[in-house]
Scaffold this motif. Sequence first.
Motif, PDB file in Angstrom:
ATOM      1  N   UNK A   1      60.311 -15.541  14.922  1.00 12.40           N
ATOM      2  CA  UNK A   1      59.160 -16.307  15.381  1.00 12.40           C
ATOM      3  C   UNK A   1      58.696 -17.171  14.208  1.00 12.40           C
ATOM      4  N   UNK A   2      58.813 -18.466  14.325  1.00 12.63           N
ATOM      5  CA  UNK A   2      58.386 -19.369  13.252  1.00 12.63           C
ATOM      6  C   UNK A   2      56.908 -19.143  12.947  1.00 12.63           C
ATOM      7  N   UNK A   3      56.086 -19.121  13.980  1.00 13.91           N
ATOM      8  CA  UNK A   3      54.708 -18.656  13.850  1.00 13.91           C
ATOM      9  C   UNK A   3      54.743 -17.155  14.112  1.00 13.91           C
ATOM     10  N   UNK A   4      54.467 -16.318  13.118  1.00 15.11           N
ATOM     11  CA  UNK A   4      54.534 -14.868  13.347  1.00 15.11           C
ATOM     12  C   UNK A   4      53.725 -14.463  14.565  1.00 15.11           C
ATOM     13  N   UNK A   5      54.334 -13.642  15.422  1.00 13.00           N
ATOM     14  CA  UNK A   5      53.655 -13.292  16.666  1.00 13.00           C
ATOM     15  C   UNK A   5      52.357 -12.551  16.393  1.00 13.00           C
ATOM     16  N   UNK A   6      52.255 -11.896  15.232  1.00 13.77           N
ATOM     17  CA  UNK A   6      50.999 -11.220  14.895  1.00 13.77           C
ATOM     18  C   UNK A   6      49.863 -12.222  14.707  1.00 13.77           C
ATOM     19  N   UNK A   7      50.186 -13.445  14.311  1.00 12.11           N
ATOM     20  CA  UNK A   7      49.148 -14.450  14.059  1.00 12.11           C
ATOM     21  C   UNK A   7      48.378 -14.794  15.330  1.00 12.11           C
ATOM     22  N   UNK A   8      49.097 -14.854  16.465  1.00 15.95           N
ATOM     23  CA  UNK A   8      48.414 -15.112  17.730  1.00 15.95           C
ATOM     24  C   UNK A   8      48.051 -13.809  18.427  1.00 15.95           C
ATOM     25  N   UNK A   9      48.891 -12.779  18.235  1.00 22.58           N
ATOM     26  CA  UNK A   9      48.616 -11.506  18.887  1.00 22.58           C
ATOM     27  C   UNK A   9      47.291 -10.909  18.457  1.00 22.58           C
ATOM     28  N   UNK A  10      46.965 -11.053  17.186  1.00 24.35           N
ATOM     29  CA  UNK A  10      45.721 -10.475  16.680  1.00 24.35           C
ATOM     30  C   UNK A  10      44.483 -11.125  17.275  1.00 24.35           C
TER      31      UNK A  10
ATOM     32  N   UNK B   1      64.683 -12.933   7.650  1.00 21.83           N
ATOM     33  CA  UNK B   1      63.651 -12.617   8.637  1.00 21.83           C
ATOM     34  C   UNK B   1      62.781 -11.476   8.144  1.00 21.83           C
ATOM     35  N   UNK B   2      63.413 -10.452   7.576  1.00 21.52           N
ATOM     36  CA  UNK B   2      62.672  -9.310   7.050  1.00 21.52           C
ATOM     37  C   UNK B   2      61.835  -9.705   5.841  1.00 21.52           C
ATOM     38  N   UNK B   3      62.410 -10.490   4.934  1.00 18.28           N
ATOM     39  CA  UNK B   3      61.696 -10.877   3.714  1.00 18.28           C
ATOM     40  C   UNK B   3      60.536 -11.824   4.008  1.00 18.28           C
ATOM     41  N   UNK B   4      60.721 -12.703   4.990  1.00 17.40           N
ATOM     42  CA  UNK B   4      59.616 -13.589   5.352  1.00 17.40           C
ATOM     43  C   UNK B   4      58.479 -12.775   5.977  1.00 17.40           C
ATOM     44  N   UNK B   5      58.846 -11.725   6.752  1.00 21.75           N
ATOM     45  CA  UNK B   5      57.863 -10.865   7.398  1.00 21.75           C
ATOM     46  C   UNK B   5      56.887 -11.737   8.199  1.00 21.75           C
ATOM     47  N   UNK B   6      55.605 -11.498   8.059  1.00 17.57           N
ATOM     48  CA  UNK B   6      54.607 -12.361   8.709  1.00 17.57           C
ATOM     49  C   UNK B   6      53.840 -13.166   7.670  1.00 17.57           C
TER      50      UNK B   6
END
Length: 321
Positions: free
Chosen positions: A91-100, A138-143
């Motif tokens: 997810x280019x925009x981490x899904x946590x950014x909108x999920x939260x 993907x793992x290193x970028x995390x969110x």
Amino acid sequence: MNLKQISYGIVLSILSGLSFASVIAAPESFDRAKIEAKQYVYHDRNHSGGEFYCGCDWEWVGRSGGRVDHASCDYQVRAQEVRAARTEWEHIVPISSVGQQRQCWQNGGRQNCQRTDPVFNLMEANLHNLTISVGEINADRSNFRFGVLPSTPYQHGQCDFKVDFQQRVAEPRDEVKGMAARVYFYFADYYGLQLSRQQQQLFMAWDKQFPVTDWERERDRRIATRMGHNNPFVTGEQTWHIGFKPSLSGLVSEIPASHPASPVKSASDALNLPVRGNRNSKIYHLPSCPSYSTISERNIVEFQFEDEAINAGYRKAKNCD
């Protein structure tokens, strides 16, 4: 009508009626989105430098995965050999950014949102935000947020990707900075993603410095055939500016109180994260386990499924129950 009292299926029908163009063919789950991203968007990009962060080639494996060709991009494993060897959907925009921003996240995180919030499921499955990545990156970028890291060294061979784990900042290669910025603008417009003034200024600079490429335009066209709409910041219909008023087109309903749970095979499937084993204790942890992130990096052994860990002689952590 009170949307909090209606079922998942009815909610989706209302979503379709209120914003028909945006959901006419849109996948309704992350699992389905990964399959469609392979079939309709990235099917012919595996030998064209189509991997997002490093430009690596890969060979397709299974329904939506791939095996990375490290030599094609002079990639070197930093720490996680298993994830470095495979592609993952990022997810280019981490899904946590909108999920939260959703109440479901406050009440139980990503898994709860997947079970109870159809709007979140559409966010998570939005093809405009999905790209293919080397699993380790993907793992290193995390969110982590995107930023500029002029003094940070490269850590993945010749891959032009930087990450500062302490600051929780990642810098993608120049070739995709503009695309990343335009996806962020799209999510801010479509879902009301909050962007700080500093982020807006950075992404506006990237948008101007790195204009839309032929591949980004083609990618947007392919995605629009599935999603029913383009990213207007790619087509040029919209231009971001400080004070931009979001349309919030993707937020067309309240969160229902309950609906039939979407089938989830396991916690690791739901989070799209691997099962982690501890090579010393021979114990494995799911992403939902309290000790998942506390294993020493040198002791981590990763498995795609629980069965693989069990067959390798690992037993499930007691605090996962």
